[in-house]
Design an enzyme around this catalytic site. Structure first.
Site, PDB file in Angstrom:
ATOM      1  N   ARG A 211     111.629 -15.201  37.400  1.00 18.13           N
ATOM      2  CA  ARG A 211     112.394 -16.169  36.578  1.00 18.13           C
ATOM      3  C   ARG A 211     112.764 -17.196  36.873  1.00 18.13           C
ATOM      4  O   ARG A 211     114.037 -17.513  36.023  1.00 18.13           O
ATOM      5  CB  ARG A 211     113.364 -15.232  36.372  1.00 18.13           C
ATOM      6  CG  ARG A 211     111.863 -13.544  34.461  1.00 18.13           C
ATOM      7  CD  ARG A 211     113.295 -12.690  34.378  1.00 18.13           C
ATOM      8  NE  ARG A 211     111.421 -11.987  33.892  1.00 18.13           N
ATOM      9  CZ  ARG A 211     112.383 -11.160  33.340  1.00 18.13           C
ATOM     10  NH1 ARG A 211     114.036 -10.559  32.940  1.00 18.13           N
ATOM     11  NH2 ARG A 211     111.510 -10.013  32.454  1.00 18.13           N
TER      12      ARG A 211
ATOM     13  N   ASP B 196     126.930 -10.800  21.705  1.00 11.67           N
ATOM     14  CA  ASP B 196     126.150 -10.916  22.779  1.00 11.67           C
ATOM     15  C   ASP B 196     126.720 -11.333  24.328  1.00 11.67           C
ATOM     16  O   ASP B 196     127.314 -12.564  23.625  1.00 11.67           O
ATOM     17  CB  ASP B 196     124.978 -11.956  22.935  1.00 11.67           C
ATOM     18  CG  ASP B 196     123.255 -10.997  23.427  1.00 11.67           C
ATOM     19  OD1 ASP B 196     122.580 -10.010  22.959  1.00 11.67           O
ATOM     20  OD2 ASP B 196     123.850 -11.706  24.691  1.00 11.67           O
TER      21      ASP B 196
END
Length: 276
Positions: A42, A147
């Site tokens: 990632r 978030d």
């Protein structure tokens, strides 16, 4: 460890520990042993794009970036913003019940979606709330979405989704709550009147929470699974402090507050209540 990404250097054990500690300190992510491959894959593309020769060099640049932009990219890479409209639908059925029973006499109910990701959860709450109160009377629903990911928040504010993303919604809801922008074939955008009842803010749940509550309802679903036990306990107590007496906390169905909270009482699967 060999990476499967072309031209990406190996992630050495000491480098994994640096990234692991940074993730835990910065946003509570518990990267346990065995996640080395995930981290390498990632983050590997960001190493390649930035021309970094090693994961240590990348890590040092993230730490040196005072703007926080590189840390945000790292957070986005390591966390999964998996979400969907009406995910775990029993929760939305219960919210409709609360709006037309417990909160029917209120003029307005504010709900906090504490891990709102790209916006499907907050908008689902607004859709469900609107339908429930239209039929049975009740308060106006507004949602505060938060978030840690700036990328996810930007998507939530736009409120634009592929038709496939909205396939789980009743057809009449799609017609009622979405526009079809002429310039974007295959996309649906939440109508402005609905988007106006949602606000989105960046909040790191492991840091001191901004003054927002108290809320009658908080959704914080599928977040605690990324945290260690001590962080879970701390987070739930701080969320409980943001609930009004008698307020409800919704967590993910794969999560439990058993051994995590002494202040909230079990109501039904993945729903807990603050005593009156």
């Amino acid at each position: 460890m060999s990476s499967t990404v072309t031209d990406i250097p190996d992630l050495r054990p000491a480098e994994f520990e640096l990234i692991r500690n940074l993730a835990a300190k910065s946003f509570g992510l518990d990267l346990r042993s065995g996640k080395e491959r995930l981290v390498a894959v990632r983050l590997g593309k960001h190493l390649k794009a930035g021309g970094f020769r090693s994961f240590r060099q990348y890590y040092e640049q993230v730490c040196a970036d005072r703007s926080g932009a590189m840390l945000s990219v790292l957070i986005d890479a390591l966390t999964t913003n998996h979400t969907g409209f009406m995910r775990e639908p029993a929760h939305f059925d219960f919210v409709r019940e609360l709006l037309t029973r417990d909160y029917a006499r209120r003029q307005r109910v504010d709900i906090w979606s504490a891990a709102s990701s790209t916006g499907e959860e907050p908008y689902s709450l607004l859709f469900a709330g609107t339908v429930a109160t239209d039929r049975n009377g009740g308060p106006e629903v507004r949602v505060v979405g938060s978030d840690i990911s700036t990328r996810a928040l930007a998507a939530a504010k736009r409120g634009a989704y592929s038709e496939e993303r909205a396939a789980s919604l009743p057809r009449e809801w799609v017609s009622r709550f979405f526009d079809r922008p002429a310039e974007a074939a295959g996309l649906l955008q939440v109508k402005g009147a609905i988007r106006a009842r949602a606000s989105f803010h960046r909040v790191n749940l492991i840091e001191p929470l901004p003054p927002m509550g108290p809320f009658p309802i908080i959704f914080c679903r599928n977040v605690m699974i990324y945290f260690n036990h001590a962080t879970q306990i701390d987070l739930v107590e701080r969320l409980a402090a943001q609930l009004e007496p008698g307020g409800y906390l919704f967590v993910g169905h794969s999560e439990s507050l058993s051994g995590v909270s002494q202040s909230l009482r079990y109501v039904r699967p993945a729903v807990y209540r603050k005593p009156l």
